[in-house]
Enzyme design. Structure first.
Site, PDB file in Angstrom:
ATOM      1  N   HIS A 171       0.837  -1.214   0.000  1.00 21.18           N
ATOM      2  CA  HIS A 171       0.000   0.000   0.000  1.00 21.18           C
ATOM      3  C   HIS A 171       0.867   1.257   0.000  1.00 21.18           C
ATOM      4  O   HIS A 171       0.572   2.235  -0.692  1.00 21.18           O
ATOM      5  CB  HIS A 171      -0.894   0.032   1.251  1.00 21.18           C
ATOM      6  CG  HIS A 171      -1.860  -1.101   1.372  1.00 21.18           C
ATOM      7  ND1 HIS A 171      -1.741  -2.071   2.336  1.00 21.18           N
ATOM      8  CD2 HIS A 171      -2.958  -1.422   0.659  1.00 21.18           C
ATOM      9  CE1 HIS A 171      -2.738  -2.935   2.218  1.00 21.18           C
ATOM     10  NE2 HIS A 171      -3.496  -2.563   1.212  1.00 21.18           N
ATOM     11  N   GLN A 229     -18.214  -6.465  -1.627  1.00 14.83           N
ATOM     12  CA  GLN A 229     -17.358  -7.339  -2.436  1.00 14.83           C
ATOM     13  C   GLN A 229     -17.027  -8.657  -1.751  1.00 14.83           C
ATOM     14  O   GLN A 229     -16.271  -9.460  -2.287  1.00 14.83           O
ATOM     15  CB  GLN A 229     -16.080  -6.606  -2.850  1.00 14.83           C
ATOM     16  CG  GLN A 229     -15.077  -6.388  -1.730  1.00 14.83           C
ATOM     17  CD  GLN A 229     -13.993  -5.416  -2.138  1.00 14.83           C
ATOM     18  OE1 GLN A 229     -14.264  -4.261  -2.440  1.00 14.83           O
ATOM     19  NE2 GLN A 229     -12.758  -5.871  -2.170  1.00 14.83           N
TER      20      GLN A 229
HETATM   21  P1  AMP Z   1      -6.473  -3.867  -0.460  1.00 19.56           P
HETATM   22  O1  AMP Z   1      -6.284  -3.068   0.775  1.00 19.56           O
HETATM   23  O2  AMP Z   1      -6.086  -5.293  -0.345  1.00 19.56           O
HETATM   24  O3  AMP Z   1      -7.842  -3.660  -1.081  1.00 19.56           O
HETATM   25  O4  AMP Z   1      -5.443  -3.264  -1.522  1.00 19.56           O
HETATM   26  C1  AMP Z   1      -5.437  -1.903  -1.814  1.00 19.56           C
HETATM   27  C2  AMP Z   1      -4.529  -1.676  -2.992  1.00 19.56           C
HETATM   28  O5  AMP Z   1      -3.214  -2.107  -2.671  1.00 19.56           O
HETATM   29  C3  AMP Z   1      -4.964  -2.478  -4.234  1.00 19.56           C
HETATM   30  O6  AMP Z   1      -4.791  -1.673  -5.383  1.00 19.56           O
HETATM   31  C4  AMP Z   1      -4.007  -3.637  -4.220  1.00 19.56           C
HETATM   32  O7  AMP Z   1      -3.784  -4.191  -5.503  1.00 19.56           O
HETATM   33  C5  AMP Z   1      -2.753  -2.985  -3.679  1.00 19.56           C
HETATM   34  N1  AMP Z   1      -1.857  -3.979  -3.111  1.00 19.56           N
HETATM   35  C6  AMP Z   1      -2.147  -4.950  -2.219  1.00 19.56           C
HETATM   36  N2  AMP Z   1      -1.071  -5.713  -1.961  1.00 19.56           N
HETATM   37  C7  AMP Z   1      -0.062  -5.216  -2.715  1.00 19.56           C
HETATM   38  C8  AMP Z   1       1.311  -5.577  -2.906  1.00 19.56           C
HETATM   39  N3  AMP Z   1       1.866  -6.593  -2.255  1.00 19.56           N
HETATM   40  N4  AMP Z   1       2.051  -4.823  -3.762  1.00 19.56           N
HETATM   41  C9  AMP Z   1       1.499  -3.779  -4.417  1.00 19.56           C
HETATM   42  N5  AMP Z   1       0.208  -3.400  -4.288  1.00 19.56           N
HETATM   43  C10 AMP Z   1      -0.562  -4.107  -3.453  1.00 19.56           C
END
Ligand code: AMP
Length: 282
Positions: free
Chosen positions: A33, A57
């Site tokens: 993030h 979702q």
């Molecule tokens: P989430 O909080 O899981 O909904 O993720 C929020 C954003 O962070 C989304 O765009 C994810 O694709 C991105 N994200 C989650 N894990 C990673 C990672 N390991 N590397 C890069 N981006 C990530």
């Protein structure tokens, strides 16, 4: 950093600015993030993050209630990373009435892979992203930017189509997957893993690497490569949903002419479902 909960407070906080750089998240933040936020620093005139665990979702048997919520720690990380405004809506702020208008993404993109194993997932994602964009970008005077991780490959592809088809004044920027030192893709759900599962978890990424290497080495049958990866995971007590090689542009089955590819995998280890992918050119 200003922390706002209501839409009115968000719009007031963003009023002085023309071009927000926006990072939507569900919280329990990690370096993946924060990499998105670092990219956001190079765009726009105000950095905005959101934290919202989006009930829409999650399927009925999924982990909405258990999803890790670490708000105080997240605030400290965002503040240290240079976030200007944190939008943390309560459910009633974002969904003051039942959300019966829904965004249905195109079936070819959204009913396969994650969409096949998590029915309704991309409807929930597309709907909340559209809504968050309405909140964050309503005062935007010129093209703005939003940041998504390649870790959720299918998600960023669908959101790119959403932005194009609804003519939203937003450019989607995708950031590479941030990994632990042993290759495991960082994820909020990694905290569900037991110590033994955590030691086993990098195998998902290792299997994707092996698939990539087999394609690059010229192995002809993609189905055979996919089957080997599924069997390897099963042999180590995983329950794989899919391990596939797809065209990067639209997740279609690659023909011999397609060069830009992606290997994608999703598998359960114990009760934790992990996903990962690797893009490559052959
Ligand atoms: P989430 O909080 O899981 O909904 O993720 C929020 C954003 O962070 C989304 O765009 C994810 O694709 C991105 N994200 C989650 N894990 C990673 C990672 N390991 N590397 C890069 N981006 C990530």
């Amino acid at each position: 950093m200003q922390v706002v909960h209501s839409l009115d407070a968000l719009r007031a906080a963003l009023k002085p600015y023309d071009r927000p750089a926006f990072v939507p998240t569900m919280g329990n933040l990690h370096d993946g993030h924060l990499a998105l936020l670092a990219m956001a620093k190079e765009h726009g005139d105000v950095r905005v993050a959101s934290i919202f665990v989006n009930r829409l979702q999650f399927g009925p048997n999924e982990d909405f209630d258990a999803y890790p919520r670490t708000f105080e720690r997240d605030c400290a990380l965002l503040e240290a990373a240079g976030c200007d405004v944190l939008f943390a809506p309560r459910e009633a702020d974002l969904y003051p009435q039942a959300q019966t208008f829904l965004i249905h993404p195109p079936t070819g993109l959204a009913d396969v892979l994650e969409g096949a194993f998590r029915p309704g997932f991309f409807v929930g994602v597309s709907t909340v992203v559209m809504k968050l964009f309405q909140c964050v970008f309503s005062g935007t005077k010129t093209q703005a930017h939003a940041f998504f991780g390649e870790k959720d490959f299918q998600q960023q592809l669908i959101i790119r189509h959403l932005v194009t088809q609804f003519a939203l004044p937003v450019t989607i920027v995708t950031s590479p997957t941030i990994r632990e030192s042993d290759g495991l893709a960082m994820s909020s759900r990694n905290s569900y893993l037991s110590e033994a599962e955590r030691a086993e978890a990098p195998r998902l990424q290792a299997c994707l690497q092996a698939m990539l290497a087999a394609v690059k080495a010229g192995q002809q049958s993609l189905e055979a490569i996919e089957g080997t990866a599924m069997a390897t995971l099963r042999a180590h007590q995983w329950q794989p949903d899919y391990m596939v090689i797809r065209r990067r542009e639209d997740l279609g089955m690659p023909t011999d002419r397609d060069r830009a590819l992606v290997v994608l995998g999703a598998a359960k280890l114990g009760r934790t479902r992990l996903i990962d992918n690797l893009s490559f050119d052959r």
